[in-house]
Write an enzyme that holds these catalytic residues in place. Structure first.
Site, PDB file in Angstrom:
ATOM      1  N   GLU A 275       0.437  -6.578  10.603  1.00  0.00           N
ATOM      2  CA  GLU A 275       1.752  -7.222  10.702  1.00  0.00           C
ATOM      3  C   GLU A 275       2.733  -6.267  11.369  1.00  0.00           C
ATOM      4  OE1 GLU A 275       2.819 -10.365   9.736  1.00  0.00           O
ATOM      5  OE2 GLU A 275       4.488  -9.517  10.876  1.00  0.00           O
TER       6      GLU A 275
ATOM      7  N   GLU B 126      12.138  -5.453   9.207  1.00  0.00           N
ATOM      8  CA  GLU B 126      13.115  -5.963   8.251  1.00  0.00           C
ATOM      9  C   GLU B 126      14.395  -6.289   9.007  1.00  0.00           C
ATOM     10  OE1 GLU B 126      13.550  -3.612   4.697  1.00  0.00           O
ATOM     11  OE2 GLU B 126      11.414  -3.160   4.671  1.00  0.00           O
TER      12      GLU B 126
ATOM     13  N   LYS C 292      -2.036  -0.856  13.951  1.00  0.00           N
ATOM     14  CA  LYS C 292      -0.821  -0.858  13.135  1.00  0.00           C
ATOM     15  C   LYS C 292      -0.252   0.549  12.947  1.00  0.00           C
ATOM     16  CE  LYS C 292       2.309  -1.696  10.206  1.00  0.00           C
ATOM     17  NZ  LYS C 292       3.060  -2.814   9.733  1.00  0.00           N
TER      18      LYS C 292
ATOM     19  N   THR D  63      -1.041  -2.840   5.365  1.00  0.00           N
ATOM     20  CA  THR D  63      -1.329  -1.665   6.197  1.00  0.00           C
ATOM     21  C   THR D  63      -2.289  -0.752   5.426  1.00  0.00           C
ATOM     22  OG1 THR D  63       0.841  -1.825   7.189  1.00  0.00           O
ATOM     23  CG2 THR D  63      -0.277   0.301   7.404  1.00  0.00           C
TER      24      THR D  63
ATOM     25  N   THR E 251       0.871  -1.181   0.000  1.00  0.00           N
ATOM     26  CA  THR E 251       0.000   0.000   0.000  1.00  0.00           C
ATOM     27  C   THR E 251       0.909   1.233   0.000  1.00  0.00           C
ATOM     28  OG1 THR E 251      -0.117  -0.150   2.422  1.00  0.00           O
ATOM     29  CG2 THR E 251      -1.961  -1.064   1.184  1.00  0.00           C
TER      30      THR E 251
ATOM     31  N   CYS F 165       8.067   1.836   5.530  1.00  0.00           N
ATOM     32  CA  CYS F 165       6.905   1.799   6.436  1.00  0.00           C
ATOM     33  C   CYS F 165       6.702   3.085   7.224  1.00  0.00           C
ATOM     34  CB  CYS F 165       7.042   0.620   7.383  1.00  0.00           C
ATOM     35  SG  CYS F 165       7.205  -0.934   6.496  1.00  0.00           S
TER      36      CYS F 165
END
Ligand code: UGA
Length: 440
Positions: A153, A157, A209, A123, A87, A265
């Site tokens: 989630e 990373e 999230k 997300t 997204t 993110c």
């Protein structure tokens, strides 16, 4: 064991698919990119993530994991479908671009001819799950037999495998208790290990999230604002962070001042949340996220200003070596990387920049072909007037500065992550410059 599918084989999807297969589930993973599927079928992970290549190889060998581009195969061979597509930020605004989510659901729906559980992990802006649930029930042949759960989630990373296999919490948003049973079956081993399992509504699950990522981003910009205050007053940001971090209500983690946050993110999520809150008439309450982003951007500008100040205010032709390209260590992800954005600004200011990174240089070469990347650290430092440390790889922390003395032209380093040992560098004859603490 559950027959499950994973839609989207990016960072999140591939890790999820491989980890679920390693737990014994029968997994079929779909991507619309045939070249990627071919690569995965041959056992190659297209990005750097510790443990993932080994787990992919054993999942393929065990027969627990298959890859496909066919929606019909996917619907046929699985009863639980995890939605893991990206997204990204929209091209024309800060809002999330939901075209991949909408496209995936639209492609899957006509193939859902029997009871199925869809589990969203992407997300998304709050309100999306409710809309998708309606869409699936209206557009799938199985209609009301299609359930949707939203399961954000939290993997990082570099720790993606461990975070997936041993999550610190599992959150699901549901409207139907059968959906909870399905999710509990998939995550049985983590639940058995004691991972907290939080059942809530769609909107709360979606917000958990973005609240988590916004909090982390805010923590980083908070400490970075204090780093500027430390610079202005001669105080030491690391000692300050240590001291406030002992207060368990505050905690020491994510209080490392430096060049700020990047990646796929945090930067995108705070913008998207701000945009969504504004749509809901809450712009003023969420304006602080704009400031969090602005403080983060200023960190990058600060390093360029520092470099100028250390080179008589003119970077033209100055040989600078940048240590690090990835947005953080242990990955080769350069999305919105502070290191690369600083590198580009230095190049724009006329500097002659060489970039080094232990893992990410191939990605840099592909996406930024104009940058001068050098694989060997010694060669990269050779002839440099100024070093700038921007990604805290262990290799850089362990570096013996005395060994660089025979190759570097200058003896000045900016530590944009505030982690290099001051005494070690000074004793080797270097001047070290930090962001928010006294150097030399
Ligand atoms: C982040 C979250 O930490 C995950 O929980 C979340 O699941 C993920 O986003 C996501 O939304 O998918 P990630 O992007 O892998 O994970 O990176 P982080 O480890 O959070 O680091 C983000 C950035 O903050 C990095 O550039 C890092 O260098 C920087 N950072 C981190 C600091 O500048 N200071 C700190 O103290 C900590």
């Amino acid at each position: 064991m559950t027959r499950l599918s994973v839609i989207g084989t990016g960072y999140l999807g591939l890790t999820h698919a491989v980890c679920m297969a390693s737990l014994g589930h029968q997994v079929i993973a779909l991507d619309i990119d045939q070249a990627k599927i071919d690569l995965l079928n041959s056992g190659i992970v297209p990005f750097h993530e510790p443990e993932l290549p080994e787990l992919l190889a054993s999942a393929l060998a065990s027969g627990n994991l298959k890859f496909t581009t066919s929606w019909a195969d996917l619907a046929d061979q699985a009863d639980v479908h995890f939605l893991c597509v990206g997204t990204p930020k929209s091209k024309d605004s800060d809002a999330a671009d939901l075209s991949q989510v909408n496209g995936a659901v639209a492609s899957l729906a006509p193939h859902l001819t029997r009871t199925a559980l869809i589990v969203g992990k992407s997300t998304v802006p709050v309100g999306t799950a409710e809309r998708l649930a309606e869409f699936l029930q209206t557009n799938s042949p199985a209609g009301s037999e299609i359930r949707l759960a939203w399961n954000p989630e939290f993997l990082r990373e570099g720790f993606a495998v461990q975070d997936t296999l041993h999550p610190d919490r599992i959150v699901i948003g549901i409207t139907n208790p059968e959906a909870e049973t399905g999710v509990r079956e998939v995550y049985a081993s983590s639940i058995e290990e004691g991972a907290p399992f939080i059942t809530t509504d769609y909107a709360t699950a979606e917000l958990v999230k973005v609240a988590a990522n916004s909090f982390l981003a805010t923590k980083i910009s908070f400490i970075n604002a204090f780093a500027d205050l430390c610079d202005a007053t001669g105080a030491d940001i690391t000692e300050l962070a240590d001291a406030i971090g002992y207060d368990t209500r505050i905690g020491r983690r994510f209080l490392n001042a430096g060049v700020g946050f990047g990646g796929g993110c945090l930067p995108k999520d705070i913008r998207a949340l701000h945009a969504r809150a504004s749509e809901l008439g809450l712009d003023e309450q969420f304006e602080f996220l704009g400031n969090v982003g602005r403080i983060n951007q200023m960190r990058r500008e600060l390093v360029v200003e520092r470099a100028k100040a250390l080179t008589s205010d003119d970077l033209t032709g100055i040989r600078i070596t940048v240590l690090g390209a990835a947005f953080k260590p242990d990955c080769d992800d350069i999305r919105d990387s502070p290191a690369l954005s600083i590198t580009q600004a230095l190049v724009d200011a006329g500097a002659n920049v060489v970039v080094h990174d232990p893992i990410a240089l191939n990605v840099v070469r592909r996406l930024y072909p104009h940058l001068n990347c050098v694989d060997s650290l010694t060669d990269a430092v050779s002839g440099a007037t100024l070093l700038i440390h921007l990604t805290e790889w262990a290799e850089y922390r362990q570096l013996d500065p005395a060994e660089l003395n025979s190759v570097a032209a200058g003896r000045t380093i900016i530590d944009g992550r505030n982690v290099l040992d001051r005494d070690k560098w000074i004793n080797a004859g270097w001047a070290i410059n930090y962001l928010g603490k006294p150097g030399s």
